[in-house]
Design a protein around this motif. Structure first.
Motif, short mmCIF file in Angstrom:
data_model
loop_
_atom_site.label_atom_id
_atom_site.label_comp_id
_atom_site.label_asym_id
_atom_site.label_seq_id
_atom_site.Cartn_x
_atom_site.Cartn_y
_atom_site.Cartn_z
N CYS A 27 0.85 -1.19 0.00
CA CYS A 27 0.00 0.00 0.00
C CYS A 27 0.88 1.24 0.00
O CYS A 27 2.07 1.17 0.35
CB CYS A 27 -0.95 0.01 1.21
N TRP A 28 0.30 2.35 -0.39
CA TRP A 28 0.99 3.64 -0.36
C TRP A 28 0.64 4.35 0.93
O TRP A 28 -0.53 4.62 1.20
CB TRP A 28 0.59 4.48 -1.57
N GLU A 29 1.65 4.63 1.76
CA GLU A 29 1.44 5.41 2.98
C GLU A 29 1.66 6.87 2.60
O GLU A 29 2.79 7.34 2.42
CB GLU A 29 2.42 4.95 4.06
N ALA A 30 0.56 7.62 2.44
CA ALA A 30 0.59 8.92 1.80
C ALA A 30 1.28 10.00 2.62
O ALA A 30 1.96 10.87 2.07
CB ALA A 30 -0.84 9.36 1.47
N MET A 67 -0.88 -2.82 13.92
CA MET A 67 -0.67 -1.46 13.43
C MET A 67 0.82 -1.14 13.33
O MET A 67 1.62 -1.56 14.17
CB MET A 67 -1.34 -0.45 14.36
N LEU A 68 1.17 -0.39 12.29
CA LEU A 68 2.50 0.19 12.14
C LEU A 68 2.35 1.71 12.16
O LEU A 68 1.38 2.24 11.60
CB LEU A 68 3.16 -0.24 10.84
N SER A 69 3.28 2.41 12.79
CA SER A 69 3.24 3.88 12.80
C SER A 69 4.64 4.42 12.54
O SER A 69 5.63 3.86 13.02
CB SER A 69 2.68 4.41 14.11
N TRP A 70 4.70 5.49 11.78
CA TRP A 70 5.99 6.06 11.40
C TRP A 70 6.58 6.87 12.56
O TRP A 70 5.91 7.71 13.16
CB TRP A 70 5.84 6.95 10.18
N ASN A 71 7.83 6.59 12.90
CA ASN A 71 8.57 7.32 13.91
C ASN A 71 9.60 8.18 13.21
O ASN A 71 10.59 7.67 12.68
CB ASN A 71 9.25 6.35 14.89
N SER A 72 9.39 9.49 13.19
CA SER A 72 10.28 10.39 12.44
C SER A 72 11.66 10.46 13.07
O SER A 72 12.64 10.76 12.38
CB SER A 72 9.66 11.79 12.36
N GLY A 100 -3.79 6.94 7.33
CA GLY A 100 -3.56 8.35 7.56
C GLY A 100 -2.64 8.61 8.74
O GLY A 100 -2.42 7.75 9.60
N SER A 101 -2.07 9.80 8.77
CA SER A 101 -1.21 10.25 9.88
C SER A 101 -0.05 9.31 10.14
O SER A 101 0.37 9.11 11.29
CB SER A 101 -2.05 10.41 11.17
#
Length: 461
Positions: free
Chosen positions: A158-161, A237-242, A213-214
């Motif tokens: 998938c594309w994580e926008a 769930m996966l979440s982006w950590n900047s 999203g987010s």
């Protein structure tokens, strides 16, 4: 708009309306009106349903109607390459690609095909493609990119926008567990992260993922639990950590407890409903029925998880469910295949809190799907500019395989299907269909691909 009663308001506490009155052949004239002072209200009767926060127009009958756009779909379709030829190779070496997935970045205006490369050790690779002057997907002169140097199957992406990443989930052959990885995306191609996250520490299969999203990505898969006696669909769930420039794995949650070794819960698919900030999951239950649940995301980072509402049964004795959100109407579309007849049907769902209800059943097509879960997997996507859903499937009709698409139009709690289109030659059944929307507002183009067993099992789109 009724052109005989077109009205355009002028600003001001007391102003005028520019109007062309019926029978007036001299053009537009100004008519004085008195606008009510602040605090006054105007009561109007609704003409049809009006969603919260949507703009409205005043009809000639004096009613309030939700403003919208009417899109008329062309009755003719075409493909490139044409349907009487093989598709375009997904890679640069022409090897067999048993499992493939296509995805597109609207930010960078490029897509990518992810595949198992049997020519170089079965590694998980990607081949990016751009859009040529004709608006079609085009593979430039470049080599395949190794995403993970290992043997992976059952690939989904998938594309994580928010962060412009391609997220890939797949099953590793060596330990039969599901992993996730990602690539950065630019107009010149993809850059693999070099990392693989183990999503589940036990036997798992048929993963799928979607952007929430987010910087959040939901992944789902089926696991074999409790010494192989129970099969369950699970969400991670996966979440982006900047700070670390990496995705962080959250806490897994079971979607359903149904399933046993003889009657496994499987074929799980998900979609994200942005307006409600909910995940919609559909799955084939242990009793061979198709069910649906609504998931709520909570927490952050490694504590991010999902909770799931009451199960709603969609169809009995059915399998291979697919789900997508019709953003235009806010409805959920679920497709499924009846096990006894291989006939394809669909329903439209309405989310309410953590539950969902479905309208009447509609047949997708009169032909029959080639129902083999490990090979002929269907795909359901949403075309945002056309405001329709597209179902891709392989059918057997008159003893021949066909790779087909149909477009669905949602109205209220029902859906109608039209415009059957044949891709590839008669007799070609593309295994493991994968599709993505190119966000082409002028021509409404998609990429459709998979494994062509009539062309040495090569991956083609």
């Amino acid at each position: 708009v009724d052109e005989d009663n077109l009205k355009i308001s002028n600003s001001g506490t007391n102003g005028q309306f520019l109007q062309k009155q019926s029978g007036n052949t001299g053009g537009l004239t100004w008519a004085d009106v008195t606008i009510p002072p602040a605090g006054n209200t105007v009561d109007l009767v609704a003409d049809g349903a009006i969603a919260a926060g949507k703009p409205v127009i005043i009809t000639t009958a004096g009613k309030a109607k939700q403003a919208g756009e009417t899109v008329t779909e062309s009755s003719s379709q075409s493909s490139s390459p044409a349907k009487d030829s093989n598709g375009t190779q997904m890679n640069g070496n022409g090897s067999t690609n048993e499992f493939t997935s296509v995805v597109f970045s609207e930010t960078s205006n490029i897509g990518c095909s992810f595949f198992k490369d049997t020519d170089t050790g079965n590694n998980l690779k990607g081949r990016f493609w751009n859009i040529n002057s004709s608006g079609n997907a085009n593979i430039p002169s470049a080599s395949n990119t190794t995403v993970i140097n290992d043997n992976y199957i059952q690939i989904s992406s998938c594309w994580e926008a928010t962060n412009n990443k391609f997220v890939i989930v797949a099953k590793k052959v060596g330990d039969e567990k599901v992993y996730a990885t990602w690539t950065s995306v630019s107009s010149s191609g993809i850059t693999p992260s070099g990392s693989a996250i183990e999503l589940q520490g036990t036997y798992s299969y048929f993963p799928s993922c979607c952007d929430c999203g987010s910087g959040r990505v939901a992944t789902v898969y089926n696991i074999r639990h409790a010494s192989g006696s129970i099969y369950k669909p699970e969400c991670q769930m996966l979440s982006w950590n900047s700070s670390s420039s990496a995705y962080v794995k959250g806490t897994e949650a079971y979607i359903s407890d149904s399933g046993s070794s003889s009657n496994p819960t499987e074929h799980v698919d998900i979609a994200y409903h942005a307006a409600n900030d909910k995940i919609v999951a559909v799955y084939h239950k242990g009793n061979h029925n198709v069910a649906c649940k609504i998931g709520t995301i909570s927490g952050s980072g490694s504590s991010m998880t999902t909770s799931w509402g009451t199960e709603t049964e969609v169809a009995t004795s059915a399998e291979l469910p697919q789900v997508v959100v019709d953003v235009n109407t806010g409805k959920v579309v679920v497709t499924y295949i009846y096990s006894s007849t291989n006939s394809i049907y669909s329903k439209v769902g309405t989310i309410s809190g953590t539950g969902i209800s479905f309208g009447s059943e509609a047949q997708v097509d009169t032909v029959y799907d080639a129902n083999a879960p490990d090979e002929f997997r269907p795909e359901l996507i949403y075309l945002k500019n056309l405001k329709k859903v597209v179902y891709g499937f392989v059918a057997i009709y008159g003893g021949n395989y066909y790779t087909l698409t149909r477009t669905g139009t949602v109205s209220g709690t029902s859906i109608s299907w039209a415009n059957q289109f044949q891709h590839w030659n008669t007799g070609v059944g593309i295994r493991g269909i994968t599709m993505c929307d190119l966000n082409d507002s002028a021509n409404n183009k998609i990429v459709i691909g998979g494994r062509n067993d009539h062309n040495a099992d090569k991956g083609e789109f």
